[in-house]
Design a protein around this motif. Structure first.
Motif, PDB file in Angstrom:
ATOM      1  N   THR A  86     -16.530  36.802 -49.475  1.00 39.96           N
ATOM      2  CA  THR A  86     -15.460  37.224 -48.569  1.00 39.96           C
ATOM      3  C   THR A  86     -15.980  38.172 -47.498  1.00 39.96           C
ATOM      4  N   LEU A 121     -16.405  37.278 -43.308  1.00 39.07           N
ATOM      5  CA  LEU A 121     -15.737  38.047 -42.262  1.00 39.07           C
ATOM      6  C   LEU A 121     -16.715  38.560 -41.215  1.00 39.07           C
ATOM      7  N   ARG A 153     -10.478  31.950 -50.309  1.00 40.97           N
ATOM      8  CA  ARG A 153      -9.967  31.626 -48.977  1.00 40.97           C
ATOM      9  C   ARG A 153     -10.144  32.833 -48.061  1.00 40.97           C
ATOM     10  N   VAL A 154     -10.743  32.589 -46.911  1.00 42.40           N
ATOM     11  CA  VAL A 154     -10.955  33.647 -45.917  1.00 42.40           C
ATOM     12  C   VAL A 154     -10.335  33.169 -44.608  1.00 42.40           C
ATOM     13  N   ASP A 155      -9.241  33.787 -44.204  1.00 45.19           N
ATOM     14  CA  ASP A 155      -8.498  33.326 -43.024  1.00 45.19           C
ATOM     15  C   ASP A 155      -9.150  33.741 -41.709  1.00 45.19           C
ATOM     16  N   ASN A 156      -9.777  34.896 -41.690  1.00 46.04           N
ATOM     17  CA  ASN A 156     -10.312  35.428 -40.433  1.00 46.04           C
ATOM     18  C   ASN A 156     -11.838  35.449 -40.440  1.00 46.04           C
TER      19      ASN A 156
END
Length: 299
Positions: free
Chosen positions: A220, A224, A258-261
Protein backbone atom coordinates in the motif's frame (compact mmCIF):
# COMPACT_ATOMS: atom_id res chain seq x y z
CA UNK A 1 -4.44 -68.16 16.33
CA UNK A 2 -1.69 -70.76 17.01
CA UNK A 3 0.58 -68.84 14.62
CA UNK A 4 0.28 -65.70 16.76
CA UNK A 5 1.25 -67.58 19.93
CA UNK A 6 4.20 -69.15 18.11
CA UNK A 7 5.44 -65.72 16.98
CA UNK A 8 5.04 -64.36 20.52
CA UNK A 9 7.06 -67.22 22.00
CA UNK A 10 9.81 -66.62 19.45
CA UNK A 11 9.92 -62.93 20.39
CA UNK A 12 10.18 -63.78 24.09
CA UNK A 13 12.95 -66.27 23.35
CA UNK A 14 14.90 -63.64 21.43
CA UNK A 15 14.50 -61.13 24.24
CA UNK A 16 15.83 -63.72 26.66
CA UNK A 17 18.94 -64.20 24.54
CA UNK A 18 19.74 -60.47 24.52
CA UNK A 19 21.81 -59.04 27.33
CA UNK A 20 20.29 -56.35 29.52
CA UNK A 21 21.95 -53.42 27.75
CA UNK A 22 21.06 -54.76 24.32
CA UNK A 23 17.44 -55.58 25.09
CA UNK A 24 16.46 -51.91 24.93
CA UNK A 25 17.57 -51.90 21.30
CA UNK A 26 15.32 -54.82 20.42
CA UNK A 27 13.15 -52.89 17.90
CA UNK A 28 16.29 -51.92 16.03
CA UNK A 29 17.60 -55.50 16.02
CA UNK A 30 14.24 -56.84 14.95
CA UNK A 31 14.01 -54.42 12.03
CA UNK A 32 17.52 -55.27 10.86
CA UNK A 33 17.83 -58.98 11.64
CA UNK A 34 14.29 -60.32 11.92
CA UNK A 35 13.60 -63.22 14.30
CA UNK A 36 16.97 -64.97 13.97
CA UNK A 37 18.64 -65.59 17.37
CA UNK A 38 21.12 -62.93 18.39
CA UNK A 39 23.98 -65.40 18.81
CA UNK A 40 23.76 -66.65 15.22
CA UNK A 41 24.17 -63.10 13.95
CA UNK A 42 27.43 -62.56 15.82
CA UNK A 43 29.39 -65.74 15.32
CA UNK A 44 27.98 -67.71 18.24
CA UNK A 45 27.82 -65.71 21.42
CA UNK A 46 29.74 -62.69 22.73
CA UNK A 47 33.24 -64.04 23.07
CA UNK A 48 34.58 -61.43 20.67
CA UNK A 49 33.08 -58.16 21.84
CA UNK A 50 34.69 -56.06 19.13
CA UNK A 51 32.86 -57.98 16.39
CA UNK A 52 29.44 -57.06 17.74
CA UNK A 53 27.11 -55.09 15.54
CA UNK A 54 26.17 -51.90 17.36
CA UNK A 55 22.91 -49.95 17.20
CA UNK A 56 22.71 -46.41 15.79
CA UNK A 57 24.83 -43.91 17.71
CA UNK A 58 27.26 -46.60 18.91
CA UNK A 59 30.41 -48.20 17.54
CA UNK A 60 32.47 -51.28 18.54
CA UNK A 61 34.74 -50.66 21.51
CA UNK A 62 38.46 -50.64 20.92
CA UNK A 63 40.50 -53.36 22.70
CA UNK A 64 41.98 -50.74 25.04
CA UNK A 65 38.57 -49.76 26.34
CA UNK A 66 37.28 -51.79 29.25
CA UNK A 67 33.69 -52.82 29.79
CA UNK A 68 32.49 -49.91 31.88
CA UNK A 69 28.77 -50.29 31.38
CA UNK A 70 26.43 -49.45 28.57
CA UNK A 71 25.88 -51.82 25.69
CA UNK A 72 28.24 -54.77 25.77
CA UNK A 73 31.00 -54.43 23.17
CA UNK A 74 29.80 -50.98 22.03
CA UNK A 75 30.52 -47.40 23.00
CA UNK A 76 28.62 -44.22 22.24
CA UNK A 77 30.02 -42.15 19.38
CA UNK A 78 31.35 -38.92 20.84
CA UNK A 79 30.53 -35.53 19.35
CA UNK A 80 34.17 -35.01 18.40
CA UNK A 81 33.91 -37.90 15.95
CA UNK A 82 31.11 -36.20 14.03
CA UNK A 83 32.69 -33.11 12.45
CA UNK A 84 30.34 -30.31 11.53
CA UNK A 85 27.65 -31.39 13.99
CA UNK A 86 28.71 -29.26 16.96
CA UNK A 87 26.24 -26.49 17.75
CA UNK A 88 27.73 -23.04 17.24
CA UNK A 89 27.70 -20.21 19.71
CA UNK A 90 25.34 -17.78 17.96
CA UNK A 91 26.82 -14.67 19.57
CA UNK A 92 29.31 -14.05 16.70
CA UNK A 93 26.40 -14.31 14.24
CA UNK A 94 24.39 -11.82 16.28
CA UNK A 95 27.29 -9.37 16.40
CA UNK A 96 27.70 -9.48 12.63
CA UNK A 97 23.99 -9.00 11.96
CA UNK A 98 24.01 -6.04 14.34
CA UNK A 99 26.41 -4.23 12.00
CA UNK A 100 23.54 -3.98 9.52
CA UNK A 101 20.85 -3.55 12.20
CA UNK A 102 19.29 -6.81 11.00
CA UNK A 103 17.29 -7.64 14.12
CA UNK A 104 14.09 -8.81 12.40
CA UNK A 105 12.94 -10.05 8.98
CA UNK A 106 11.63 -6.57 8.12
CA UNK A 107 15.07 -5.03 8.62
CA UNK A 108 16.39 -7.16 5.77
CA UNK A 109 13.80 -5.60 3.45
CA UNK A 110 14.67 -2.15 4.81
CA UNK A 111 18.17 -2.53 3.35
CA UNK A 112 16.56 -1.69 0.00
CA UNK A 113 16.06 1.86 1.29
CA UNK A 114 19.71 2.45 2.16
CA UNK A 115 21.33 5.51 0.51
CA UNK A 116 23.69 3.34 -1.55
CA UNK A 117 22.95 -0.24 -2.59
CA UNK A 118 26.57 -0.65 -3.67
CA UNK A 119 27.90 0.20 -0.22
CA UNK A 120 25.23 -1.92 1.45
CA UNK A 121 26.07 -4.93 -0.70
CA UNK A 122 29.76 -4.58 0.10
CA UNK A 123 29.03 -4.63 3.82
CA UNK A 124 26.58 -7.53 3.44
CA UNK A 125 29.28 -9.54 1.69
CA UNK A 126 31.71 -8.85 4.53
CA UNK A 127 29.13 -9.72 7.20
CA UNK A 128 28.17 -13.01 5.58
CA UNK A 129 31.84 -13.88 5.05
CA UNK A 130 32.57 -13.39 8.75
CA UNK A 131 29.54 -15.47 9.70
CA UNK A 132 30.71 -18.34 7.49
CA UNK A 133 34.15 -18.20 9.11
CA UNK A 134 32.60 -18.46 12.57
CA UNK A 135 30.63 -21.54 11.45
CA UNK A 136 33.41 -23.50 9.76
CA UNK A 137 33.45 -26.25 12.40
CA UNK A 138 29.90 -26.10 13.69
CA UNK A 139 26.30 -25.50 12.71
CA UNK A 140 23.39 -23.49 14.05
CA UNK A 141 20.22 -25.23 15.12
CA UNK A 142 17.54 -25.17 12.38
CA UNK A 143 15.26 -23.05 14.56
CA UNK A 144 17.93 -20.57 15.63
CA UNK A 145 16.52 -17.11 14.92
CA UNK A 146 19.91 -15.62 14.06
CA UNK A 147 20.59 -18.45 11.67
CA UNK A 148 17.27 -17.76 9.97
CA UNK A 149 18.06 -14.05 9.72
CA UNK A 150 21.37 -15.00 8.16
CA UNK A 151 19.50 -17.05 5.55
CA UNK A 152 17.28 -14.07 4.75
CA UNK A 153 20.31 -11.83 4.39
CA UNK A 154 21.96 -14.35 2.06
CA UNK A 155 18.84 -14.22 -0.11
CA UNK A 156 19.10 -10.42 -0.24
CA UNK A 157 22.70 -10.75 -1.39
CA UNK A 158 21.77 -13.22 -4.13
CA UNK A 159 18.71 -11.40 -5.41
CA UNK A 160 19.72 -7.75 -5.08
CA UNK A 161 23.51 -7.61 -4.98
CA UNK A 162 24.24 -10.42 -7.45
CA UNK A 163 21.35 -9.86 -9.85
CA UNK A 164 19.16 -12.82 -8.92
CA UNK A 165 18.48 -15.93 -10.95
CA UNK A 166 16.67 -16.02 -14.27
CA UNK A 167 13.17 -16.15 -12.82
CA UNK A 168 13.64 -13.08 -10.61
CA UNK A 169 16.01 -11.02 -12.73
CA UNK A 170 13.23 -8.69 -13.88
CA UNK A 171 12.22 -8.04 -10.29
CA UNK A 172 15.82 -7.35 -9.31
CA UNK A 173 16.21 -4.86 -12.15
CA UNK A 174 12.96 -3.15 -11.19
CA UNK A 175 14.00 -2.76 -7.56
CA UNK A 176 17.33 -1.27 -8.57
CA UNK A 177 15.73 1.15 -11.04
CA UNK A 178 13.23 2.30 -8.41
CA UNK A 179 15.86 2.71 -5.70
CA UNK A 180 15.43 6.49 -5.54
CA UNK A 181 11.76 6.06 -4.71
CA UNK A 182 12.43 3.24 -2.25
CA UNK A 183 14.82 5.50 -0.36
CA UNK A 184 11.98 7.97 0.14
CA UNK A 185 9.84 5.07 1.34
CA UNK A 186 12.15 4.29 4.26
CA UNK A 187 10.01 5.92 6.96
CA UNK A 188 6.87 4.22 5.64
CA UNK A 189 8.60 0.84 5.65
CA UNK A 190 9.64 1.32 9.27
CA UNK A 191 6.04 2.17 10.16
CA UNK A 192 4.96 -1.11 8.54
CA UNK A 193 7.14 -3.18 10.88
CA UNK A 194 5.38 -5.52 13.30
CA UNK A 195 5.87 -5.52 17.10
CA UNK A 196 9.20 -6.78 18.38
CA UNK A 197 9.79 -10.55 18.36
CA UNK A 198 6.52 -11.25 16.54
CA UNK A 199 8.18 -13.91 14.37
CA UNK A 200 9.32 -15.86 17.45
CA UNK A 201 5.79 -16.71 18.58
CA UNK A 202 4.80 -20.36 18.71
CA UNK A 203 1.36 -19.79 17.21
CA UNK A 204 2.01 -20.22 13.49
CA UNK A 205 -1.37 -18.85 12.40
CA UNK A 206 -0.79 -15.57 14.26
CA UNK A 207 2.73 -15.27 12.91
CA UNK A 208 1.53 -15.80 9.34
CA UNK A 209 -1.29 -13.30 9.81
CA UNK A 210 1.18 -10.63 10.95
CA UNK A 211 3.52 -11.61 8.12
CA UNK A 212 0.87 -10.90 5.49
CA UNK A 213 -0.18 -7.69 7.22
CA UNK A 214 3.38 -6.41 6.88
CA UNK A 215 3.48 -7.36 3.20
CA UNK A 216 0.17 -5.59 2.53
CA UNK A 217 1.45 -2.50 4.31
CA UNK A 218 4.56 -2.48 2.12
CA UNK A 219 2.39 -2.80 -0.97
CA UNK A 220 0.00 0.00 0.00
CA UNK A 221 2.70 2.49 0.96
CA UNK A 222 4.81 1.71 -2.12
CA UNK A 223 1.82 1.97 -4.47
CA UNK A 224 0.98 5.44 -3.16
CA UNK A 225 4.52 6.75 -3.55
CA UNK A 226 6.17 4.67 -6.28
CA UNK A 227 3.37 3.08 -8.29
CA UNK A 228 1.67 -0.30 -8.44
CA UNK A 229 4.43 -2.09 -10.38
CA UNK A 230 7.11 -1.16 -7.85
CA UNK A 231 4.72 -2.10 -5.05
CA UNK A 232 4.26 -5.59 -6.52
CA UNK A 233 8.01 -6.08 -6.83
CA UNK A 234 8.62 -4.91 -3.27
CA UNK A 235 5.88 -7.13 -1.86
CA UNK A 236 7.17 -10.15 -3.79
CA UNK A 237 10.74 -9.64 -2.64
CA UNK A 238 9.69 -8.99 0.96
CA UNK A 239 7.66 -12.19 1.02
CA UNK A 240 10.60 -14.26 -0.23
CA UNK A 241 13.29 -12.71 1.97
CA UNK A 242 11.20 -12.51 5.15
CA UNK A 243 9.96 -16.05 4.63
CA UNK A 244 13.53 -17.33 4.68
CA UNK A 245 14.25 -15.38 7.87
CA UNK A 246 11.43 -17.02 9.85
CA UNK A 247 11.10 -20.42 11.50
CA UNK A 248 7.43 -20.71 10.49
CA UNK A 249 6.53 -21.31 6.85
CA UNK A 250 3.87 -18.83 5.79
CA UNK A 251 2.03 -18.63 2.48
CA UNK A 252 1.76 -15.21 0.86
CA UNK A 253 -1.82 -14.08 0.24
CA UNK A 254 -2.47 -13.83 -3.48
CA UNK A 255 -5.07 -11.09 -3.09
CA UNK A 256 -3.55 -7.62 -3.29
CA UNK A 257 -4.86 -4.72 -1.21
CA UNK A 258 -6.92 -2.12 -3.05
CA UNK A 259 -5.15 1.21 -3.48
CA UNK A 260 -7.36 3.93 -4.97
CA UNK A 261 -4.82 6.73 -5.23
CA UNK A 262 -1.78 4.86 -6.51
CA UNK A 263 0.97 6.91 -8.12
CA UNK A 264 0.75 6.82 -11.94
CA UNK A 265 3.52 4.88 -13.63
CA UNK A 266 4.70 7.94 -15.60
CA UNK A 267 5.33 9.78 -12.35
CA UNK A 268 7.89 7.21 -11.29
CA UNK A 269 9.84 6.42 -14.44
CA UNK A 270 11.52 9.77 -15.03
CA UNK A 271 9.13 10.88 -17.77
CA UNK A 272 6.41 13.52 -17.76
CA UNK A 273 5.47 14.54 -14.25
CA UNK A 274 8.59 12.91 -12.88
CA UNK A 275 10.84 15.56 -14.54
CA UNK A 276 9.06 18.95 -14.40
CA UNK A 277 12.25 20.88 -15.13
CA UNK A 278 12.63 18.93 -18.38
CA UNK A 279 9.08 19.86 -19.48
CA UNK A 280 9.61 23.53 -18.56
CA UNK A 281 12.77 23.66 -20.65
CA UNK A 282 10.93 22.39 -23.70
CA UNK A 283 8.04 24.80 -23.11
CA UNK A 284 10.39 27.80 -22.97
CA UNK A 285 12.20 26.53 -26.04
CA UNK A 286 8.92 26.46 -27.99
CA UNK A 287 8.01 29.99 -26.84
CA UNK A 288 11.35 31.40 -28.00
CA UNK A 289 11.08 29.53 -31.30
CA UNK A 290 7.60 30.94 -32.00
CA UNK A 291 8.72 34.44 -31.00
CA UNK A 292 11.68 34.14 -33.36
CA UNK A 293 9.43 33.15 -36.25
CA UNK A 294 7.12 36.10 -35.58
CA UNK A 295 10.10 38.46 -35.55
CA UNK A 296 11.43 37.08 -38.84
CA UNK A 297 8.10 37.32 -40.67
CA UNK A 298 7.46 40.82 -39.31
CA UNK A 299 10.56 42.15 -41.06
Amino acid sequence: MPEKWTALLLLLQLLGNLETGEAIWFPWYFQRYGLAPHSTRHGGGHKNKTDATCPPGYEPKSPAVGLTGGIAGCERVSGSKQPGQRICDDNPVLMQLARLYVVSPERIVLLLAQPSLTDSCAEITDVLGNIRKSMRNCILAPDNIYGRLKDGLSYFQTEVCEGGDGSNRKRCTGLQESHNCLRELRTDMIECEAPADWYERRNASKVCHIFNDVLDCYYTRAALLCGVEVAKQLRSFAGDSMGRAMTHRCAVNKRLPRVDNAMPISANNGVGVGCPWFNSFHFLHIIFWVAGLEYIFSL
